[in-house]
Design a protein around this motif. Sequence first.
Motif, mmCIF file in Angstrom:
data_model
loop_
_atom_site.group_PDB
_atom_site.id
_atom_site.type_symbol
_atom_site.label_atom_id
_atom_site.label_comp_id
_atom_site.label_asym_id
_atom_site.label_seq_id
_atom_site.Cartn_x
_atom_site.Cartn_y
_atom_site.Cartn_z
ATOM 1 N N SER A 69 0.845 -1.409 -0.135
ATOM 2 C CA SER A 69 0.001 -0.156 0.008
ATOM 3 C C SER A 69 0.936 1.299 -0.056
ATOM 4 O O SER A 69 0.543 2.469 -0.828
ATOM 5 N N ARG A 70 1.838 1.308 0.907
ATOM 6 C CA ARG A 70 2.822 2.358 0.916
ATOM 7 C C ARG A 70 3.332 2.603 -0.542
ATOM 8 O O ARG A 70 3.756 3.769 -1.109
ATOM 9 N N LEU A 71 4.012 1.463 -1.153
ATOM 10 C CA LEU A 71 4.622 1.453 -2.298
ATOM 11 C C LEU A 71 3.870 2.040 -3.602
ATOM 12 O O LEU A 71 4.028 2.814 -4.218
ATOM 13 N N ALA A 72 2.308 1.620 -3.384
ATOM 14 C CA ALA A 72 1.388 2.063 -4.399
ATOM 15 C C ALA A 72 1.085 3.658 -4.315
ATOM 16 O O ALA A 72 1.144 4.345 -5.088
ATOM 17 N N GLN A 73 1.166 4.043 -2.755
ATOM 18 C CA GLN A 73 1.079 5.345 -2.392
ATOM 19 C C GLN A 73 2.133 6.132 -3.128
ATOM 20 O O GLN A 73 1.957 7.396 -3.723
ATOM 21 N N ARG A 74 3.409 5.459 -2.922
ATOM 22 C CA ARG A 74 4.669 6.547 -3.379
ATOM 23 C C ARG A 74 4.555 6.495 -5.081
ATOM 24 O O ARG A 74 4.937 7.342 -5.431
ATOM 25 N N SER A 75 4.386 5.323 -5.565
ATOM 26 C CA SER A 75 4.281 5.392 -7.030
ATOM 27 C C SER A 75 3.101 6.382 -7.421
ATOM 28 O O SER A 75 3.333 7.033 -8.470
ATOM 29 N N LEU A 76 2.082 6.616 -6.971
ATOM 30 C CA LEU A 76 1.092 7.543 -7.256
ATOM 31 C C LEU A 76 1.570 8.984 -7.094
ATOM 32 O O LEU A 76 1.428 9.888 -8.088
ATOM 33 N N GLU A 77 2.378 9.115 -5.921
ATOM 34 C CA GLU A 77 2.748 10.389 -5.632
ATOM 35 C C GLU A 77 3.674 10.866 -6.590
ATOM 36 O O GLU A 77 3.947 11.958 -6.963
ATOM 37 N N SER A 78 4.731 9.747 -7.286
ATOM 38 C CA SER A 78 5.827 10.016 -7.970
ATOM 39 C C SER A 78 5.196 10.524 -9.452
ATOM 40 O O SER A 78 5.682 11.089 -10.070
ATOM 41 N N THR A 79 3.971 9.796 -9.861
ATOM 42 C CA THR A 79 3.351 10.249 -11.124
ATOM 43 C C THR A 79 2.884 11.788 -10.992
ATOM 44 O O THR A 79 2.983 12.261 -11.819
ATOM 45 N N GLN A 80 2.159 11.725 -9.834
ATOM 46 C CA GLN A 80 1.661 13.180 -9.646
ATOM 47 C C GLN A 80 2.863 14.306 -9.712
ATOM 48 O O GLN A 80 2.795 15.283 -10.218
ATOM 49 N N ALA A 81 3.946 13.889 -8.991
ATOM 50 C CA ALA A 81 5.116 14.826 -9.063
ATOM 51 C C ALA A 81 5.510 15.103 -10.409
ATOM 52 O O ALA A 81 6.064 16.079 -10.856
ATOM 53 N N PHE A 82 5.722 13.824 -11.140
ATOM 54 C CA PHE A 82 6.013 14.183 -12.528
ATOM 55 C C PHE A 82 5.349 15.096 -13.464
ATOM 56 O O PHE A 82 5.751 15.858 -14.085
ATOM 57 N N TRP A 83 4.112 14.805 -13.591
ATOM 58 C CA TRP A 83 3.092 15.685 -14.081
ATOM 59 C C TRP A 83 3.178 17.217 -13.725
ATOM 60 O O TRP A 83 2.840 18.058 -14.161
ATOM 61 N N LEU A 84 3.233 17.355 -12.392
ATOM 62 C CA LEU A 84 3.484 18.790 -11.892
ATOM 63 C C LEU A 84 4.986 19.173 -12.463
ATOM 64 O O LEU A 84 4.822 20.634 -12.630
ATOM 65 N N ALA A 85 5.870 18.675 -12.489
ATOM 66 C CA ALA A 85 7.050 19.094 -13.110
ATOM 67 C C ALA A 85 6.900 19.522 -14.514
ATOM 68 O O ALA A 85 7.277 20.355 -14.902
ATOM 69 N N GLU A 86 6.106 18.676 -15.051
ATOM 70 C CA GLU A 86 5.655 18.932 -16.501
ATOM 71 C C GLU A 86 4.903 20.319 -16.610
ATOM 72 O O GLU A 86 4.956 21.115 -17.535
ATOM 73 N N ALA A 87 4.063 20.451 -15.826
ATOM 74 C CA ALA A 87 3.295 21.654 -15.424
ATOM 75 C C ALA A 87 4.045 22.831 -15.452
ATOM 76 O O ALA A 87 3.966 24.024 -15.962
ATOM 77 N N GLY A 88 5.391 22.576 -14.663
ATOM 78 C CA GLY A 88 6.251 23.634 -14.440
ATOM 79 C C GLY A 88 7.179 23.924 -15.888
ATOM 80 O O GLY A 88 7.410 25.315 -16.073
ATOM 81 N N VAL A 89 7.285 22.921 -16.447
ATOM 82 C CA VAL A 89 7.950 23.196 -17.702
ATOM 83 C C VAL A 89 6.844 24.080 -18.916
ATOM 84 O O VAL A 89 7.327 25.264 -19.393
ATOM 85 N N ASN A 90 5.644 23.470 -18.892
ATOM 86 C CA ASN A 90 4.650 24.473 -19.675
ATOM 87 C C ASN A 90 4.494 25.897 -19.216
ATOM 88 O O ASN A 90 4.279 26.596 -19.679
ATOM 89 N N ARG A 91 4.504 25.951 -17.766
ATOM 90 C CA ARG A 91 4.365 27.283 -17.326
ATOM 91 C C ARG A 91 5.622 28.129 -17.745
ATOM 92 O O ARG A 91 5.310 29.229 -18.074
#
Length: 356
Positions: free
Chosen positions: A33-55
């Motif tokens: 469950s913890r790994l799944a949560q970290r994987s989800l958070e890692s994916t979210q962080a990736f797309w946040l970084a992409e949002a930073g690129v687009n910004r």
Amino acid sequence: MNKKGTALFFTLLIVVVLTILGATIVLRSISESRLAQRSLESTQAFWLAEAGVNRALKELKGDHHLAAGNNLFPTSLGAGQYNFDLTTDDSSGVWNYTVKARGFIPNGCNEDVWDNDPQNCNCHVVRTIQVVMNEYENIPPGFYDNAIYSAGNVSIGSNCPVNGNAISGGTITGTVESPWTQTSNEPTLHEEGLPLLDFAQLRQKSIDQGWYNPNTNVTTYPTSFWNVAPSPAHPIGTPNVVFVNGNFDIVGGKQVVGGFVVVGGDTIYNAEIGGNARVDGCVYTRGDIWLHGGGGNIVNVDGGIWAGGTVLLNGNEQIDYNQDYMNAIRESLHPNTDVQMKTWREKGNPYNNLNP
């Protein structure tokens, strides 16, 4: 008593084994469950970084001389936040921007602590994307002086006369007609690529002239280069702007497309001109251009072509450079340049950016 003792022993043993198995299952479930949560958070962080690129891209398009700095435009979004660092360099006549965008989970984590002591900050995960962008300060003079202007390789077939100069950021195979010249591995085109034109500006001109319908994304093709022909009152003339949001393909028949054909959009599209089809004007695309002509002395392009990728001429076709068309594009349309991405890469291993 012996039988009862043995039964008790095995009962206790089974209880212990089941307890261990149960604890193992629970711990494994918690770990997964913890790994799944970290994987989800890692994916979210990736797309946040992409949002930073687009910004960063949005801000640079709005302010081409945005000041360099760190932790620019910190923005909370959903479960996390993003920001970006910016460095600039205009020493080559081309603005080069290096953007390091970071996405953080959770919202409100302290990236300064993460940079110095990641194990002791409240960030669960950080993903970092580094992008290099550029923009020509001015459209290079040579942009308008060539029948072929390509950032990639150019291949000119033996039955493909090119009456005009050719310049390439790669190699040129085949030759242009005398006395025209050709230049391979031109440093600016090789390093910086094709100047990106301001598609929004040219798209609006095409809409105003009635050739591009923004509601249907359908382009109507004029047959003349001129929207307003040269005259004593208007000696330069105004070209038609033919904005194509997709691949530009005219193949077969005796089709004629006139004007400044701009193959643009969010995706890199290609252009193909074949058979007896002809462009009476100029074609611009960030992708590849392929000309494959029919029989006879067909002039497939009377004007010029600009490509961000490769240019391939095979079969029977002809390109004739047209100085009047080039002058009209430069003097009447005044196309602007825009910011574009050159390279993209993620920095670090995302699975090493997870806090326990």
